[in-house]
Write an enzyme that holds these catalytic residues in place. Structure first.
Site, short mmCIF file in Angstrom:
data_model
loop_
_atom_site.label_atom_id
_atom_site.label_comp_id
_atom_site.label_asym_id
_atom_site.label_seq_id
_atom_site.Cartn_x
_atom_site.Cartn_y
_atom_site.Cartn_z
N HIS A 167 19.08 -8.12 -51.14
CA HIS A 167 20.26 -8.92 -50.80
C HIS A 167 20.50 -8.93 -49.30
O HIS A 167 21.59 -9.24 -48.84
CB HIS A 167 21.48 -8.37 -51.55
CG HIS A 167 21.27 -8.39 -53.04
ND1 HIS A 167 21.58 -9.48 -53.82
CD2 HIS A 167 20.71 -7.47 -53.87
CE1 HIS A 167 21.25 -9.22 -55.08
NE2 HIS A 167 20.70 -8.01 -55.14
N GLU B 200 20.28 16.45 -26.74
CA GLU B 200 21.19 16.14 -27.86
C GLU B 200 21.42 17.39 -28.71
O GLU B 200 22.54 17.77 -29.02
CB GLU B 200 20.61 15.04 -28.76
CG GLU B 200 20.53 13.67 -28.14
CD GLU B 200 19.17 13.39 -27.50
OE1 GLU B 200 18.52 14.36 -27.04
OE2 GLU B 200 18.78 12.21 -27.46
N GLU C 164 6.27 6.34 -33.60
CA GLU C 164 6.12 7.31 -32.51
C GLU C 164 4.66 7.77 -32.44
O GLU C 164 4.17 8.15 -31.37
CB GLU C 164 7.07 8.50 -32.69
CG GLU C 164 7.30 9.28 -31.41
CD GLU C 164 8.36 10.37 -31.52
OE1 GLU C 164 8.05 11.45 -32.04
OE2 GLU C 164 9.51 10.16 -31.08
N GLY D 236 6.31 17.36 -33.80
CA GLY D 236 7.70 17.25 -34.28
C GLY D 236 7.82 16.41 -35.53
O GLY D 236 8.45 16.81 -36.52
N ARG D 237 7.19 15.23 -35.53
CA ARG D 237 7.34 14.32 -36.68
C ARG D 237 6.47 14.72 -37.86
O ARG D 237 6.46 14.04 -38.88
CB ARG D 237 7.06 12.88 -36.25
CG ARG D 237 5.75 12.68 -35.52
CD ARG D 237 5.68 11.32 -34.83
NE ARG D 237 4.48 11.19 -34.01
CZ ARG D 237 4.38 11.59 -32.75
NH1 ARG D 237 5.41 12.19 -32.18
NH2 ARG D 237 3.27 11.43 -32.08
N LYS E 160 14.78 9.20 -21.20
CA LYS E 160 15.44 10.52 -21.10
C LYS E 160 15.67 10.87 -19.64
O LYS E 160 16.74 11.32 -19.25
CB LYS E 160 14.53 11.61 -21.69
CG LYS E 160 14.48 11.70 -23.19
CD LYS E 160 13.77 13.01 -23.56
CE LYS E 160 13.17 13.00 -24.93
NZ LYS E 160 12.30 14.13 -25.22
N LYS F 205 11.89 21.96 -31.73
CA LYS F 205 10.57 22.49 -31.39
C LYS F 205 10.58 23.05 -29.96
O LYS F 205 10.18 24.17 -29.72
CB LYS F 205 9.53 21.36 -31.53
CG LYS F 205 8.14 21.79 -31.19
CD LYS F 205 7.14 20.68 -31.46
CE LYS F 205 5.80 21.04 -30.85
NZ LYS F 205 4.76 20.05 -31.09
O1 F6P Z 1 11.89 11.77 -29.46
C1 F6P Z 1 10.98 12.63 -28.90
C2 F6P Z 1 10.87 13.94 -29.60
O2 F6P Z 1 10.11 14.78 -28.81
C3 F6P Z 1 10.29 13.83 -31.00
O3 F6P Z 1 8.92 13.73 -31.03
C4 F6P Z 1 10.82 15.07 -31.63
O4 F6P Z 1 10.70 15.02 -32.99
C5 F6P Z 1 12.24 15.04 -31.12
O5 F6P Z 1 12.13 14.54 -29.80
C6 F6P Z 1 12.96 16.35 -31.13
O6 F6P Z 1 12.34 17.31 -30.31
P1 F6P Z 1 12.66 18.83 -30.46
O7 F6P Z 1 12.33 19.26 -31.83
O8 F6P Z 1 11.82 19.52 -29.42
O9 F6P Z 1 14.14 19.02 -30.18
#
Ligand code: F6P
Length: 547
Positions: free
Chosen positions: A384, A213, A353, A267-268, A512, A207
């Site tokens: 289990h 990452e 979240e 995002g979620r 972060k 987003k």
């Molecule tokens: O973990 C925080 C967060 O902002 C989430 O809400 C989101 O889904 C994820 O990181 C990834 O963010 P992006 O889509 O901006 O890379």
């Protein structure tokens, strides 16, 4: 200013009512009322939600509905659907519902109807996903792109992972989906080791397009591709899903290869947007749209139904009942379907979240519990593992069981055994087995008096442990859409009751930020940060091992 939920009249009533209900046995309530299952079951098309195995009676539900009314839930639902800026800390509307607004009724944000741009992206997704599936959009060397690699994390990963797995039976025969999310180099290495660059499409899903990452993984994959096929290949093998065109350009992806979404999609809550491109390629755009249709059906149900017949409202309120009155701060979701194995992981982000917050929308610290810890896994596997605690642990863990009536793989007796297990679990949790029943059972089996006396408590089950059972006809795109939208709205209901902003996530920032300060220290540069002695010692120990 909203009224603090724990100061409402309904809350006080529920507090008093809890004192009676904590002693009431569900097995007695079932024995006294033959119509209990009927009364506490809801049906929406092919989805049935049986919530009769809960520690509730009509008074409980009445007080819970009153609580929702005192918290102005109806107004808040309307505000979300109308595009009001209910994400107050970020001053944004919350419009995942617009992404699946299948009748196209206009939804305005700052005077602009958002539907045309949503439809434009859906059309672009259709064109592109069909071209990839048909092989008319080819890789640099003219080969069909059959490996789809989604690079994203959190909401830009969990939705696609969960939904592609749930709909695996609908995948095009020659397409394979891979997901790279973790910054651990292993995630990249394991996927790149399996695929051929000439046949690979990388989807960089972010987003913000600033997530360390995702960008690090995307750069590694880009280098791997360029080393094999040259710089020109990027245009044929990389697309971006983002709200941030400037960063997409900076990364070196042509905005023509970018599928847009907007700040009003959290995002979620984004698997219904361009973030779902990997799903659309895997199962086809018609199926992706069926998933939107299912979610739309749930949206309509949520928007229009009276609280007394409203599935997400009732599930949300039951969660509040256990979390805030029974003090159960854990909650499990157990799908009895292998294809739904990632649903609990998906719901963890959605729920925790969204509602793991301690400040209210009125900028006050809340004085009651908010989101419980959500965990789960596919049944029967988890029977289990953690079911020992669910049955005999010292704390009650409310559960949602999810089961399709028909399997995609009807082999021998497998599905009957699966169904028997899910039904047995919910019945066993509700009914339990008294010490006397355990003793009688052992005596009937011929055990000695001494053994019976010693083991009878160990073999007893206190029961009275609640669960909801959600039955779907079959896991298909439509029912998956309904199911996920149901949980989104359930989370929304709880956020309203707890008076928190379910749509920000400031809680992920501190870690972060500190990781960025530690990074140069691992690379032997000073960060200027003074750590505690534990962190300092761990940094130097790990550096020593890495020398
Ligand atoms: O973990 C925080 C967060 O902002 C989430 O809400 C989101 O889904 C994820 O990181 C990834 O963010 P992006 O889509 O901006 O890379």
């Amino acid at each position: 200013m909203n009224i603090a939920v724990n100061k409402t009249r309904a809350w006080k009533k529920l507090d008093g009512h809890y004192k009676t209900m904590k002693k009431t046995q569900m097995r007695d309530m079932f024995a006294e009322d033959d119509s209990r299952a009927d009364k506490y079951t809801l049906q929406l098309e092919n989805m049935r939600v049986d919530y009769s195995k809960n520690r509730i009676n009509d008074r409980t539900m009445k007080f819970l509905f009153n609580l929702a009314r005192e918290c102005r839930l109806e107004d808040k639902i309307k505000a979300m659907f109308a595009g009001e800026k209910i994400n107050v800390t970020e001053n944004r509307p919350v419009l995942h519902i617009a992404l699946r607004n299948r009748t196209n009724t206009p939804i305005y944000v700052d005077g602009e109807n958002v539907m045309p741009k949503i439809n434009e992206v859906l059309a672009k997704m259709r064109k592109f996903s069909e071209a990839v599936r048909l092989g008319t959009f080819k890789g640099q060397t003219g080969k069909k792109l059959t490996n789809i690699v989604n690079i994203g994390i959190g909401g830009s990963d969990l939705g696609p992972v969960m939904a592609t797995e749930a709909l695996r039976k609908y995948w095009a025969k020659d397409i394979n989906c891979y997901f790279i999310s973790n910054i651990d180099g292993t995630a990249c290495a394991e996927v790149l080791g399996k695929i051929d660059p000439e046949e690979t499409l990388f989807i960089v899903a972010s987003k913000t397009f600033t997530t360390i990452e995702t960008l690090t993984n995307a750069r590694t994959c880009r280098k791997w591709l360029v080393d094999a096929l040259g710089e020109h290949a990027v245009a044929k093998h990389f697309v971006a899903l983002s709200t941030n065109e400037a960063e997409v350009r900076k990364f070196g992806i042509n905005p023509e290869n970018m599928f847009e979404f907007w700040d009003f999609v959290g995002g979620r809550y984004s698997m219904w947007s361009a973030i779902g491109l990997s799903i659309a390629i895997a199962v086809g755009m018609d199926n992706f749209e069926k998933m939107l249709d299912g979610a739309y059906a749930m949206d309509q149900h949520f928007y229009h139904s009276e609280f007394e017949h409203n599935i997400p409202v009732i599930l949300g309120l039951l969660g509040v009942w256990y979390n805030n009155f029974f003090d159960c701060h854990r909650y499990a979701v157990v799908p009895y379907d292998q294809y739904l194995q990632y649903v609990p992981a998906y719901l963890q982000q959605l729920d925790m979240e969204s509602n793991g917050k301690f400040v209210s929308v009125d900028n006050e610290y809340v004085k009651y519990a908010t989101a419980p810890v959500l965990f789960g896994g596919a049944g029967t596997n988890v029977q289990h593992s953690f079911f020992q605690l669910i049955h005999q642990g010292t704390e009650m863990v409310p559960i949602d069981f999810i089961i399709p009536a028909i399997s995609h793989n009807e082999i021998g007796e497998h599905h009957e055994i699966l169904v028997a297990n899910v039904l047995a679990q919910s019945e066993a949790l509700m009914r339990g087995k008294t010490v006397r029943e355990a003793a009688a059972e052992m005596t009937a089996a011929g055990k000695s008096k001494e053994t019976v006396n010693f083991l009878k408590k160990f073999k007893s089950f206190e029961g009275n442990r609640p669960s909801n059972t959600i039955v779907l006809k079959k896991i298909d795109p439509y029912s998956l859409g309904m199911l996920i939208a149901m949980y989104e709205h359930k989370v929304f209901v709880q956020g309203v009751i707890w008076n928190i902003d379910s749509f920000d996530q400031f809680g992920v920032e501190l870690g972060k930020q500190m990781a960025l300060s530690i990074l140069p220290e691992l690379e032997n540069n000073a960060s200027g940060i003074r750590h505690d002695s534990s962190t300092t010692a761990l940094i130097s120990y790990i550096k020593k091992l890495r020398k």
